[in-house]
Motif scaffolding. Structure first.
Motif, PDB file in Angstrom:
ATOM      1  N   ALA A  88      26.909 -53.376  31.059  1.00  0.00           N
ATOM      2  CA  ALA A  88      27.375 -52.631  29.890  1.00  0.00           C
ATOM      3  C   ALA A  88      26.921 -51.176  29.910  1.00  0.00           C
ATOM      4  N   THR A  89      25.758 -50.924  30.494  1.00  0.00           N
ATOM      5  CA  THR A  89      25.226 -49.560  30.524  1.00  0.00           C
ATOM      6  C   THR A  89      25.563 -48.809  31.816  1.00  0.00           C
ATOM      7  N   GLY A  90      26.374 -49.432  32.666  1.00  0.00           N
ATOM      8  CA  GLY A  90      26.884 -48.732  33.839  1.00  0.00           C
ATOM      9  C   GLY A  90      26.008 -48.757  35.080  1.00  0.00           C
ATOM     10  N   PHE A  91      25.001 -49.603  35.121  1.00  0.00           N
ATOM     11  CA  PHE A  91      24.127 -49.665  36.296  1.00  0.00           C
ATOM     12  C   PHE A  91      24.544 -50.726  37.306  1.00  0.00           C
ATOM     13  N   VAL A  92      25.343 -51.684  36.867  1.00  0.00           N
ATOM     14  CA  VAL A  92      25.830 -52.750  37.742  1.00  0.00           C
ATOM     15  C   VAL A  92      27.320 -52.905  37.472  1.00  0.00           C
ATOM     16  N   LYS A  93      28.107 -53.007  38.538  1.00  0.00           N
ATOM     17  CA  LYS A  93      29.541 -53.252  38.370  1.00  0.00           C
ATOM     18  C   LYS A  93      29.766 -54.718  38.016  1.00  0.00           C
ATOM     19  N   GLN A  94      30.773 -54.975  37.200  1.00  0.00           N
ATOM     20  CA  GLN A  94      31.096 -56.339  36.778  1.00  0.00           C
ATOM     21  C   GLN A  94      31.309 -57.265  37.975  1.00  0.00           C
ATOM     22  N   GLN A  95      31.908 -56.768  39.045  1.00  0.00           N
ATOM     23  CA  GLN A  95      32.178 -57.623  40.206  1.00  0.00           C
ATOM     24  C   GLN A  95      30.900 -58.171  40.824  1.00  0.00           C
ATOM     25  N   TYR A  96      29.790 -57.463  40.669  1.00  0.00           N
ATOM     26  CA  TYR A  96      28.531 -57.951  41.241  1.00  0.00           C
ATOM     27  C   TYR A  96      27.892 -59.011  40.353  1.00  0.00           C
ATOM     28  N   LEU A  97      28.113 -58.930  39.062  1.00  0.00           N
ATOM     29  CA  LEU A  97      27.703 -60.019  38.186  1.00  0.00           C
ATOM     30  C   LEU A  97      28.597 -61.233  38.435  1.00  0.00           C
ATOM     31  N   ASP A  98      29.873 -60.981  38.649  1.00  0.00           N
ATOM     32  CA  ASP A  98      30.819 -62.066  38.890  1.00  0.00           C
ATOM     33  C   ASP A  98      30.546 -62.807  40.199  1.00  0.00           C
ATOM     34  N   MET A  99      29.776 -62.216  41.097  1.00  0.00           N
ATOM     35  CA  MET A  99      29.411 -62.875  42.354  1.00  0.00           C
ATOM     36  C   MET A  99      28.585 -64.129  42.113  1.00  0.00           C
ATOM     37  N   ILE A 100      27.845 -64.145  41.030  1.00  0.00           N
ATOM     38  CA  ILE A 100      26.860 -65.194  40.790  1.00  0.00           C
ATOM     39  C   ILE A 100      27.519 -66.495  40.356  1.00  0.00           C
ATOM     40  N   VAL A 101      27.094 -67.564  41.005  1.00  0.00           N
ATOM     41  CA  VAL A 101      27.504 -68.914  40.622  1.00  0.00           C
ATOM     42  C   VAL A 101      26.457 -69.419  39.631  1.00  0.00           C
TER      43      VAL A 101
END
Length: 186
Positions: A150-163
């Motif tokens: 939300a604060t722009g330090f991580v792209k959503q696609q990298y959170l989406d990587m996680i199972v």
């Protein structure tokens, strides 16, 4: 398939952590999934290793010499790799494994899964990373990562990587279906 499991060298305060580590180990053993882990006989590490072995599976441990010297090495593994230090341990576990998952654990567990997650983000491997979220154990941590998105330090696609899962079958199904991010890290 070989799955690296990062987890506590302690069992934690909740019997459910032990139960779920044992359940995951039994699933691995009964389904031909090899365990790669930190090589210790203590805590959740020892429990999952014993469970895989008792269920007919193979277990590969990777442990630094200083922990062998403290008599923490599991004596009955399929194969035990003794390495110089924690850096070599993580590299060897990454080499041996087709995917990485964190069960409940402490600082070392977080450090190990975050390093593999980071390596995946950087394209250093194409393997799935996951959190076995027993009783919401990782909810607060993942909320922090959502804040980083939300604060722009991580792209959503990298959170989406996680199972993120709570069952053995779902973990393995999602690992088998895993597609790494297509966009290169910048």
């Amino acid at each position: 398939m070989k799955v690296a499991v990062y987890c506590g060298s302690r069992s934690g305060n909740e019997p459910l952590y032990v139960e779920k580590a044992r359940e995951l180990g039994e699933f691995f053993g009964h389904n031909g999934i090899d365990l790669v882990f930190g090589g210790g006989h203590v805590g959740l590490m020892g429990i999952i290793a014993d469970s895989v072995l008792a269920s007919g599976g193979k277990v590969y441990g990777v442990i630094p010499q200083h922990l062998v010297n403290r008599e923490l090495a599991h004596p009955g593994l399929t194969e035990l790799f003794v390495v110089r230090d924690m850096h070599e341990r993580k590299a060897k576990m990454a080499e041996l494994s087709d995917g990485f998952v964190a069960l409940p654990g402490g600082i070392g567990t977080l450090e190990e899964i975050f390093e593999m997650w980071t390596w995946g983000q950087l394209g250093m491997h194409q393997k799935p990373c996951g959190f076995y979220n027993v009783d919401g154990f990782y909810d607060a941590l993942l909320e922090m990562v959502r804040s980083m998105v939300a604060t722009g330090f991580v792209k959503q696609q990298y959170l989406d990587m996680i199972v993120l899962t709570q069952t053995p079958a779902e973990l393995i199904d999602r690992f088998k279906a895993y597609v790494p991010p297509q966009e290169k890290w910048t």
